[in-house]
Design a protein around this motif. Structure first.
Motif, PDB file in Angstrom:
ATOM      1  N   TYR A  20     -18.426  12.006 -24.072  1.00 32.38           N
ATOM      2  CA  TYR A  20     -17.719  13.052 -24.805  1.00 32.38           C
ATOM      3  C   TYR A  20     -17.273  14.127 -23.833  1.00 32.38           C
ATOM      4  N   PRO A  35     -20.793  11.735 -37.943  1.00 33.97           N
ATOM      5  CA  PRO A  35     -21.515  10.940 -36.936  1.00 33.97           C
ATOM      6  C   PRO A  35     -21.182   9.456 -37.000  1.00 33.97           C
ATOM      7  N   LEU A  66     -17.718   8.853 -35.473  1.00 36.81           N
ATOM      8  CA  LEU A  66     -17.738   8.946 -34.012  1.00 36.81           C
ATOM      9  C   LEU A  66     -18.313   7.679 -33.388  1.00 36.81           C
ATOM     10  N   LYS A  67     -19.389   7.176 -33.980  1.00 33.87           N
ATOM     11  CA  LYS A  67     -19.985   5.936 -33.470  1.00 33.87           C
ATOM     12  C   LYS A  67     -19.010   4.780 -33.605  1.00 33.87           C
ATOM     13  N   GLU A 125     -17.422   2.288 -30.685  1.00 35.59           N
ATOM     14  CA  GLU A 125     -17.528   0.832 -30.816  1.00 35.59           C
ATOM     15  C   GLU A 125     -16.154   0.172 -30.805  1.00 35.59           C
ATOM     16  N   PRO A 182     -24.056  14.709 -32.466  1.00 31.15           N
ATOM     17  CA  PRO A 182     -23.408  13.472 -32.931  1.00 31.15           C
ATOM     18  C   PRO A 182     -22.534  12.806 -31.868  1.00 31.15           C
ATOM     19  N   TYR A 183     -21.956  13.599 -30.977  1.00 28.77           N
ATOM     20  CA  TYR A 183     -21.152  13.029 -29.900  1.00 28.77           C
ATOM     21  C   TYR A 183     -22.045  12.302 -28.900  1.00 28.77           C
ATOM     22  N   THR A 240     -25.022  10.946 -29.450  1.00 29.28           N
ATOM     23  CA  THR A 240     -25.561   9.713 -30.022  1.00 29.28           C
ATOM     24  C   THR A 240     -24.476   8.654 -30.185  1.00 29.28           C
ATOM     25  N   ALA A 241     -23.246   9.081 -30.478  1.00 28.16           N
ATOM     26  CA  ALA A 241     -22.148   8.118 -30.597  1.00 28.16           C
ATOM     27  C   ALA A 241     -21.850   7.445 -29.269  1.00 28.16           C
ATOM     28  N   CYS A 242     -22.032   8.173 -28.181  1.00 28.44           N
ATOM     29  CA  CYS A 242     -21.663   7.667 -26.856  1.00 28.44           C
ATOM     30  C   CYS A 242     -22.781   6.906 -26.169  1.00 28.44           C
TER      31      CYS A 242
END
Length: 429
Positions: free
Chosen positions: A17, A266, A269-270, A274, A415-416, A418-420
Motif C-alpha cells: 500500500y 477490507p 481491498l483483499k 488477489e 485493512p491495507y 492485511t490486504a497486502c
C-alpha cells in the motif's frame, strides 16, 4: 519492489500500500503502524502538485520532502531504509496552462529533482493536455513524453548512484484531488485498453534506447471500477474486472496499480490484491481519518473542560475554509448548511489542504495542550475514539492527543496492511 512483483507473479497474493500524504501526523501514524505491525517496506508518495521544484502546495521541494519524511521515521524508530519514497503523477500536470514544450521542460526538472532526492518509484504521467495540445492526447504522444521523462530519471540515477528506479505508467484515474460530485457507476478498464497502453510504451521505450529500463516498469495504472465522490463510494466489484485481471498474465514483471482505493472495505481491498491490483494507493482516506480524530478530540475537549475554556478548533477550521475557498470552490457547489456539511465531511476531504493554516494550527496546538494538561477520563475518550482508546490501552501507551490521533489513523491503515500480506505472513504478526 521488483521482489514484491516477482512474488506476486509467482502466485502469492501479496501487495503493497502507498500512503499519499504530506501531513506530519499521517506520516508519523504510517511509520508507527509499520513499526508495530512488522511492515517490511513503507511506501510514501508525493504528487507533482504537492511537491515540486517550486514548492508545490506543501511548500516542499523533493529533497525537503525526503528530509521531512526521514526525520519523522527516525523519530518513531522506523529505520529509513524501510521507507521507500515514490513520486505520483510526475509530469507536466502543474504547468498545463503553458505550451507543451515549456511544460515538459519543467517536468524534466521535476523528475531530475525527485530521483536526485532518492525517490525510486516513479509514476510517469504525461496524459494531461497542455494549452496547445489536443484533448485527449493520443496514446503515442503520452508514451513519448513519458519516455522522455524516464530518460531523465535513468540519467539522474546513474549520476547520483543508488538503486535503479522502478516505473509506473498509465493513468486511467481522475485528476489528482478527487472525482466530481454525482459520480456515475464506473466501468473497469478493458483489457484491450490496458494492452494498448503497454504496447505503445514498450515500442517507444525500444525506439528511445530504454530497453534496459523496460523490465523495471513494474505496474500500469488502470481503473478497476473503484472511486469516491463527495458523499458515496463505488465499491470494488470483482465480477466487472474479471476480464481485466487476466490482461497481464503474459507480462512477467507487471502488476496493476489501483488509485482511489480510499474507503474501500477490507474485503474489497483483499479482493483487489488477489486480482493483481498489487499496489493500493490511499490518500484522502487517511486524512479523512485524521479529521475524524481531530473532530473527536474537539468534542472531548468541549465536553470535558467546557466551551468557555476550549480552543474552538473545529469552528476555527470551518471559518478559515469559508474565508479562503480556493482549495474547495471548484469542487463543492452546495450552499448554506449543505456547504458546511461538505466542508467538514466530504469524502474528497478538501479540508486536508487547510491544516497548515496558522490559525487552525494554533487552535490545534491549544486543543492538544488543554487535553494534555487536563486529561479526560477513559470513559469519555472511549465514547468518541473507542478503537484508538482500546489500541493504546492494549499497547500500554498513554491516551494523550497525539497518540489517539496516530492510533485512529493506524486503524484506517490496517485493512491495507492485511490486504497486502499473504495469509502465512498474517499468522506471524
Amino acid at each position: 519492489m521488483l521482489d514484491l512483483v516477482a512474488r506476486h507473479k509467482s502466485g502469492q497474493a501479496c501487495g503493497i500500500y502507498s500512503v499519499c500524504s504530506a501531513h506530519p501526523l499521517v506520516i508519523e501514524a504510517a511509520c508507527v503502524h509499520a513499526l508495530r505491525t512488522g511492515v517490511d517496506v513503507l511506501l510514501i508518495e508525493a504528487t507533482c502538485n504537492q511537491v515540486n521544484q517550486d514548492g508545490g502546495y506543501t511548500g516542499m521541494t523533493p529533497d525537503g520532502f525526503r528530509d521531512f519524511v526521514h526525520a519523522i521515521a527516525r523519530g518513531t524508530g522506523l529505520p529509513v531504509d524501510r521507507v521507500l519514497l515514490g513520486g505520483d503523477h510526475l509530469g507536466p500536470n502543474p504547468w498545463t496552462s503553458l505550451p507543451a514544450e515549456e511544460a515538459m521542460v519543467r517536468a524534466e526538472v521535476l523528475i531530475e529533482q525527485y530521483v536526485a532526492a532518492g525517490f525510486r518509484k516513479i509514476h510517469a504521467d504525461c496524459s494531461m493536455s497542455c494549452v496547445d495540445d489536443p484533448t485527449p492526447l493520443p496514446e503515442d504522444v503520452i508514451a513519448r513524453r513519458a519516455a522522455r521523462l524516464i530518460k531523465v530519471a535513468e540519467a539522474t540515477q546513474r549520476r547520483v548512484g543508488g538503486e535503479p528506479c522502478v516505473y509506473v505508467i498509465g493513468t486511467e484515474v481522475p485528476v489528482p484531488g478527487g472525482a466530481a460530485e454525482d459520480l456515475p457507476e464506473l466501468e473497469a478498464t478493458t483489457p484491450e485498453a490496458a494492452i494498448a497502453t503497454l504496447d505503445a510504451h514498450s515500442a517507444v521505450f525500444a525506439e528511445e534506447g530504454l530497453s534496459d529500463a523496460w523490465p523495471r516498469v513494474i505496474a500500469v495504472v488502470v481503473q478497476p471500477g473503484v472511486e469516491f465522490d463527495h458523499h458515496k463510494v463505488i465499491d470494488y466489484d470483482r465480477a466487472k474486472a474479471v476480464r481485466l485481471r487476466s490482461a497481464l498474465d503474459d507480462q512477467p514483471h507487471l502488476v496493476f496499480e489501483a488509485h482511489s482505493t480510499d474507503y474501500q472495505t477490507p474485503g474489497a481491498l483483499k479482493a483487489l490484491v488477489e486480482d493483481h491490483f498489487a499496489i493500493l494507493k490511499v490518500g484522502p482516506g487517511v486524512t479523512f481519518a485524521l479529521r475524524e480524530a481531530l473532530w473527536a478530540l474537539d468534542a472531548i475537549e468541549r465536553e470535558w473542560i467546557g466551551e468557555d475554556q476550549a480552543s474552538g478548533f473545529r469552528n476555527t477550521a470551518i471559518e478559515r475554509m469559508a474565508a479562503e475557498p480556493r482549495h474547495w470552490a471548484r469542487y463543492y457547489q452546495s450552499i448554506g448548511a449543505d456547504l458546511r456539511f461538505d466542508l467538514q465531511y466530504s469524502l474528497s476531504d478538501r479540508i486536508r489542504y487547510y491544516w497548515p493554516d496558522p490559525a487552525i494550527s494554533a487552535a490545534q496546538d491549544r486543543m492538544f495542550a488543554n487535553l494534555a494538561d487536563n486529561p479526560p477520563p477513559m470513559a469519555l475518550i472511549s465514547q468518541y475514539l473507542p478503537a484508538a482508546n482500546a489500541a493504546l490501552r492494549d499497547a500500554g501507551l498513554p491516551t494523550d492527543p497525539t497518540n489517539l490521533v496516530i492510533a485512529h489513523i493506524g486503524a484506517a491503515l490496517e485493512p491495507y496492511r492485511t490486504a497486502c500480506a499473504p495469509e502465512p505472513e498474517l499468522a506471524h504478526v
